[in-house]
Design an enzyme around this catalytic site. Sequence first.
Site, short mmCIF file in Angstrom:
data_model
loop_
_atom_site.label_atom_id
_atom_site.label_comp_id
_atom_site.label_asym_id
_atom_site.label_seq_id
_atom_site.Cartn_x
_atom_site.Cartn_y
_atom_site.Cartn_z
CE LYS A 138 14.46 37.56 128.36
NZ LYS A 138 13.33 37.86 129.26
CG ASP A 167 11.55 32.21 126.44
OD1 ASP A 167 10.63 31.96 127.24
OD2 ASP A 167 11.58 33.25 125.75
CD GLU A 200 10.29 36.59 123.48
OE1 GLU A 200 10.24 35.45 123.95
OE2 GLU A 200 10.40 37.61 124.19
NE ARG A 254 3.27 39.23 125.33
CZ ARG A 254 3.13 39.82 126.53
NH1 ARG A 254 2.25 40.81 126.67
NH2 ARG A 254 3.84 39.43 127.56
#
Length: 487
Positions: A271, A282, A343, A345
């Site tokens: 990122k 997250d 990531e 999912r």
Amino acid sequence: MDLRFQSAGFDALNSVATDALVLVLAGGSVPADLDPTVSALIKDAIKLGDFELKAGQSLVLTRPQGLKAHRLVLAGTGTDHVKGARAAAQAAIAQLKSRGAASAAVAFVGYAAEHAEALAEQLALAAADALYTYRHTKPSAAAPSKLARISLLGDKAAMKAAKVGLARGQAIAAGVELARECANRPGNYATPSFLAEQVRALGRSHALKVEVLDQKAIEKLGMGSFLAVAKGSDEPPRFIVARYDGAAKSQAPVVLVGKGITFDSGGISLKPGADMDEMKFDMGGAASVLGTLRAVAELKPKVNLVAIIAACENMPSGRALKPGDVITSMSGQTIEVLNTDAEGRLILCDALTYAERFKPAAVVDVATLTGACVIALGGVRSGMYASCDQLAAELEAAGDQALDPCWRMPLDAEYDDGLKSNFADLANVGSRAGGSITAAKFLQRFASKYRWGHLDIAGTAWKSGAGKGATGRPVGLLTHYVLSQAK
């Protein structure tokens, strides 16, 4: 916080002895049947231009003449909706946070009796939100507020409904605070092992069945997709399962699945540096599932609930997952990884397969999944996907009741085309267009054996800017949904 109901007539509020009398005033006029002393003080403040009966307006009067209360706090809503009442109550209590008041009495003036239960619930949540301060890694944080007791004023006819609302609101507030505390902790504190210990602690305090699977146990299950994400980090992954059994064994459970990426660097698909610190949030899905579990365990409804949290970090290293890699999920489906920053999912798909063993009544996964959902819905509503209309309606109703709203998004079969791969059964990302939808379509491939819902909370799980911090959403929505399944 000591939160209780106190029987009191609104025509005699001058006799209420408290450090602060808080009046949440609906509509645009002062009710004729309000205590005359209080009514005169309000009208005088309006005449002087110090206060208006509008949303966002508040005023603190010290040593109000003719009242036993040491302070009179006025808060306007401009409407008679419960949503406006909560916002006004929160603003009013926030006014008292740094003052010397140890007690407050709150009256919702101008609201219909049918709203008594909802108003009581929202008062509990408003008070908890207004008084919350993160302190764990900040020794310089302000001292806790002295406000330790809040009474909800109302007539005896409202007592039963108000007490039900207060109990539910306090349980949800405790769950929200737990979710916020977990999500606000930095990644070097809130590791997968930390999340596992939080669930174990909750299990000990509320008699829940808890199982924490380490890497070897996860490997034995064949969770190749989950492990592919975890292998880039030195922090070991944890797969956490907790059960609340409030109904007969024959009753199929509700299963909640939380994304627990305790820090997301993006992996090899790194990122940008700006705002990467916020990727400690997250694991907001996992935090909300944990918070919901606490709320449900305290309320003890007649329902069975399973909470699943897949927890790991997503980090770049020589061992890390690479773009172009093909991995095999627990379901046996192969996945071409086109972007290692998609990531969430990849860990959720194995958790969704694992959920099949419980023969669930429904499975709802919760995840800070896509920036695309933030673009679509901002920070007001969570994105909601569901495989059947009944589940969608239940989730939507739960969000509305909790003032934690969601918005149903589409799952048209045509969106599957974006996940086609020449080298695997499916790719982990599609094009940027409809990114939240294709992420949900990816998860749907692993949730075909039960009723399935998905909440994309990337826009609602935390706030940025000056008020940066976790919100604890959607604990309210999820708790109301689970409670509705007990009826």
